[in-house]
Design an enzyme around this catalytic site. Structure first.
Site, PDB file in Angstrom:
ATOM      1  N   LYS A 282      83.357 100.211  11.688  1.00 30.49           N
ATOM      2  CA  LYS A 282      82.061 100.170  12.261  1.00 30.49           C
ATOM      3  C   LYS A 282      81.025  99.849  11.365  1.00 30.49           C
ATOM      4  O   LYS A 282      80.902 100.451  10.297  1.00 30.49           O
ATOM      5  CB  LYS A 282      81.869 101.540  12.934  1.00 30.49           C
ATOM      6  N   ASP A 287      71.079 102.054  12.741  1.00 30.84           N
ATOM      7  CA  ASP A 287      71.350 102.548  13.883  1.00 30.84           C
ATOM      8  C   ASP A 287      69.896 103.196  14.792  1.00 30.84           C
ATOM      9  O   ASP A 287      69.942 104.340  14.329  1.00 30.84           O
ATOM     10  CB  ASP A 287      72.404 103.244  14.140  1.00 30.84           C
ATOM     11  N   LYS A 294      66.480 106.849  18.814  1.00 38.58           N
ATOM     12  CA  LYS A 294      66.566 108.099  18.155  1.00 38.58           C
ATOM     13  C   LYS A 294      65.283 108.668  17.579  1.00 38.58           C
ATOM     14  O   LYS A 294      64.176 108.123  17.692  1.00 38.58           O
ATOM     15  CB  LYS A 294      67.352 107.939  17.094  1.00 38.58           C
ATOM     16  N   ASP A 305      75.119 103.681   8.865  1.00 39.76           N
ATOM     17  CA  ASP A 305      75.888 103.441  10.117  1.00 39.76           C
ATOM     18  C   ASP A 305      77.322 102.491   9.717  1.00 39.76           C
ATOM     19  O   ASP A 305      77.658 102.157  10.852  1.00 39.76           O
ATOM     20  CB  ASP A 305      75.302 103.271  11.229  1.00 39.76           C
ATOM     21  N   GLU A 366      76.672 102.769  20.463  1.00 35.89           N
ATOM     22  CA  GLU A 366      76.849 101.388  20.258  1.00 35.89           C
ATOM     23  C   GLU A 366      78.224 101.228  19.412  1.00 35.89           C
ATOM     24  O   GLU A 366      78.767 100.316  19.809  1.00 35.89           O
ATOM     25  CB  GLU A 366      75.665 100.753  19.726  1.00 35.89           C
ATOM     26  N   ARG A 368      80.975 102.341  19.453  1.00 34.87           N
ATOM     27  CA  ARG A 368      82.400 102.312  20.098  1.00 34.87           C
ATOM     28  C   ARG A 368      82.708 100.792  20.858  1.00 34.87           C
ATOM     29  O   ARG A 368      83.533 100.418  21.102  1.00 34.87           O
ATOM     30  CB  ARG A 368      82.669 103.431  21.262  1.00 34.87           C
TER      31      ARG A 368
HETATM   32  N1  BES Z   1      75.551 106.490  14.625  1.00 39.68           N
HETATM   33  C1  BES Z   1      75.507 107.549  15.520  1.00 39.68           C
HETATM   34  C2  BES Z   1      76.624 108.848  15.105  1.00 39.68           C
HETATM   35  C3  BES Z   1      75.932 109.512  14.183  1.00 39.68           C
HETATM   36  C4  BES Z   1      75.162 110.517  14.403  1.00 39.68           C
HETATM   37  C5  BES Z   1      76.423 109.479  12.662  1.00 39.68           C
HETATM   38  C6  BES Z   1      74.819 111.538  13.362  1.00 39.68           C
HETATM   39  C7  BES Z   1      76.044 110.252  11.825  1.00 39.68           C
HETATM   40  C8  BES Z   1      75.361 111.355  11.965  1.00 39.68           C
HETATM   41  C9  BES Z   1      76.031 107.055  16.724  1.00 39.68           C
HETATM   42  O1  BES Z   1      76.048 105.505  16.969  1.00 39.68           O
HETATM   43  C10 BES Z   1      75.584 107.589  17.842  1.00 39.68           C
HETATM   44  O2  BES Z   1      74.122 107.726  17.916  1.00 39.68           O
HETATM   45  N2  BES Z   1      76.384 108.430  18.654  1.00 39.68           N
HETATM   46  C11 BES Z   1      75.731 109.272  19.847  1.00 39.68           C
HETATM   47  C12 BES Z   1      76.610 109.081  21.013  1.00 39.68           C
HETATM   48  C13 BES Z   1      76.110 109.614  22.357  1.00 39.68           C
HETATM   49  C14 BES Z   1      74.839 109.031  22.545  1.00 39.68           C
HETATM   50  C15 BES Z   1      77.264 109.575  23.308  1.00 39.68           C
HETATM   51  C16 BES Z   1      75.768 110.777  19.395  1.00 39.68           C
HETATM   52  O3  BES Z   1      76.574 111.055  18.434  1.00 39.68           O
HETATM   53  O4  BES Z   1      74.622 111.321  19.856  1.00 39.68           O
HETATM   54 ZN    ZN Z   2      75.788 104.331  15.336  1.00 37.46          ZN
HETATM   55 ZN    ZN Z   3      74.049 105.412  18.099  1.00 38.78          ZN
END
Ligand code: BES
Ligand code: ZN
Ligand code: ZN
Length: 533
Positions: A282, A287, A294, A305, A366, A368
């Site tokens: 990835k 992000d 966020k 990310d 995003e 996935r």
């Molecule tokens: N890049 C983030 C995941 C992440 C969060 C990595 C904190 C490192 C630290 C990912 O793209 C994301 O935002 N995932 C969401 C998924 C949800 C919206 C289903 C998450 O983990 O909140």
């Molecule tokens: Zn992400």
């Molecule tokens: Zn994300």
């Protein structure tokens, strides 16, 4: 991208007279703490000048056989001695990387007007030489190169009795360089490492080796139907990229012999690998969460990310330097997830590369989507094993903390393979299940699949989603490195603050293990062993 600096490290037969800092280990034994690696002449000189042994002095100063605990002694002349703790005498093999990393960070903290000459004197076998050299280099990594003179002029590992010590050291240098390359990419600010620049940087490194590469730009992604990557990258003025790296072993290129140890020649006549490993990373260069924006806090570290893609790129390049007999393809799914008038919306339905339609539940999920496209494309080439690696979910970090990756897989042997590779790398992974309940959570009224479920078991649902894009009968593992890819705290052991390079060594070891295993089968060794019985 800024170049990082690493000191020169080599093995030596004995401690040179102009050594400024000597690194020793303090281990715990049944008879109490004991210093390992102290040359007799140093101890004698110390005792004559100071009236006590180095061990007595170190213990009096509070030295402890705790992993990474350090004390510094001033010895006669200009010599300083760093004593670093290792918990158990039987743990030297496993702890040397971490302990030496801590010791070298301590050395970098010493005041000195000139560049230091460092001697390390407790590497008693091949594995410890590798671990010490690796730990030393990893402990020295900084994003910015030194402004004037380098803090360390040289590191010498004193290993007179170790067979092939120089090869062990060379292997460690290759490995540590790979980890630092990944760290450097991850630490690079997101305006200086857009998908386009990242792809070019990786291509530059590939050109310097026997690694071929291919880059998909936005037009080609469009023509070939990479709906996931295009949707995620659509909100940014920095267009997305897909990168394919390919390492295919060539005759007499190898550095690894059939036993998996480093050597300059290959013994196998047929070097065409019979195993094809695909690695998918990835690579979200930033992000922001897209339209599912966020918060300021959660966004602040999101340049990292792309750590999965960095780990894949660095691993393929490192594997090529080793040249084991295994075919490896690396896929980097690169995009920037920003909100804008062209950004993909929550509730959009996206047609993915393999034709499956996906309802976007949340524009912040995003990772996935870009991975699903890359996994589908990787699967087209029918690799035997696909491993993807991603900073995928905050939920993985909530579940396992900041030092352990979540491991998911579709076969028991695959998780065991990953587990072994990670353990040998000094990286922590923990297996998680893909549960039945996720099926319902991913059902959509408007598409084949929904991209995410509720907030419970978020790492599990994400893994279940990715599994849908793995071709049938293909072994697959998924590493969620949202926790261990980035160290928000103080440095520890061989791990710096910020980017850690997590995953590179696990993936490199994975390729080496597969190559050794494969050679065993195809050299008929397993068969012969049976016959002997
Ligand atoms: N890049 C983030 C995941 C992440 C969060 C990595 C904190 C490192 C630290 C990912 O793209 C994301 O935002 N995932 C969401 C998924 C949800 C919206 C289903 C998450 O983990 O909140
Ligand atoms: Zn992400
Ligand atoms: Zn994300």
């Amino acid at each position: 991208m800024a170049e990082f600096w690493l000191p020169d490290v080599r093995v030596a037969r004995k401690l040179s007279k102009d050594t400024d800092v000597l690194v020793l280990a303090l281990v715990d034994t049944a008879a109490g703490p004991r210093i390992v690696g102290l040359p007799a002449e140093v101890d004698d000189a110390y005792k004559t000048a100071m009236g006590e042994t180095v061990q007595q002095a170190a213990l009096a100063l509070g030295a402890k056989p705790e992993l990474g605990h350090t004390v510094v002694l001033s010895a006669p002349g200009k010599l300083r001695i760093v004593v670093v703790g290792i918990e158990d005498i039987d743990d030297i093999d496993f702890s040397a990387q971490a302990a030496t990393g801590a010791a070298l960070r301590r050395v970098l903290g010493l005041k000195s007007r000139r560049s230091l000459r460092v001697g390390i004197a407790f590497a008693e076998n091949y594995d410890v030489v590798t671990a010490v050299a690796e730990g030393a280099l990893l402990g020295c990594y900084r994003y910015k190169p030194p402004a004037d003179k380098p803090p360390i002029a040289e590191i010498r590992i004193i290993a007179p009795d170790v067979e092939d010590a120089a090869l062990a050291c060379d292997a460690a240098k290759i490995r540590a360089y790979g980890v630092c390359l990944a760290r450097q990419w991850v630490n690079t600010p997101p305006n200086l490492l857009t998908p386009e620049i990242f792809a070019e940087e990786v291509a530059r490194e590939a050109k310097a080796r026997s690694v071929s590469f291919e880059i998909w730009d936005e037009e080609r992604l469009e023509v070939e139907g990479f709906g996931g990557i295009l949707a995620v990258g659509g909100g940014s003025d920095n267009p997305p990229r897909l990168v394919r790296l390919h390492y295919n072993p060539q005759p007499s290129l190898g550095l690894i012999d059939d036993a998996g140890t480093l050597s300059m020649r290959r013994t196998k006549a047929d070097s065409t690998a019979s195993f094809h490993l695909a690695l998918v990373g990835k690579g979200i260069t930033f992000d922001a969460g897209g339209l599912s924006l966020k918060s300021f806090e959660n966004m602040s570290t999101m340049k990292y990310d792309m750590a999965g893609a960095a780990a894949v790129a660095a691993a393929v390049l490192t594997i090529a330097d080793y040249a084991p007999n295994v075919e490896v393809t690396g896929w980097l799914a690169l995009a920037e997830n920003l909100p804008s008038g062209t950004a993909y919306r929550p509730s959009d339905v996206i047609t993915m590369y393999n034709g499956v339609t996906v309802e976007n539940a949340n524009s912040d999920a995003e990772g996935r989507l870009v991975l699903a496209d890359a996994i589908s494309r990787a699967g087209e080439e029918l690799p035997h094993l696909i491993v993807d690696i991603a900073t995928l979910t905050g939920a993985a970090r909530v579940a396992l903390g900041d030092r352990t990756a979540a491991l998911f897989s579709n076969a028991v042997t695959t998780s065991q393979l990953l587990d072994t590779a990670a353990f040998a790398a000094g990286e922590d992974v923990w297996q998680m299940p893909i549960t039945e309940e996720t099926k319902k959570k991913l059902e959509s009224k408007v598409a084949d699949l929904k991209s995410s479920g509720d907030r419970y078991g978020g790492a599990v649902t994400a893994a279940a989603f990715l599994r849908e894009f793995v071709p049938e009968y293909t072994m697959w593992a998924h590493l969620d490195i949202a926790g261990p890819a980035f160290n928000r705290g103080e440095p520890y052991e061989h791990i710096p603050s910020d980017a850690t390079g997590f995953g590179v060594l696990t993936l490199v070891n994975l390729a080496l293990i597969i190559a050794a295993f494969d050679d065993d089968i195809f050299d008929g060794e397993l068969y012969e062993a049976d016959e002997d019985d």
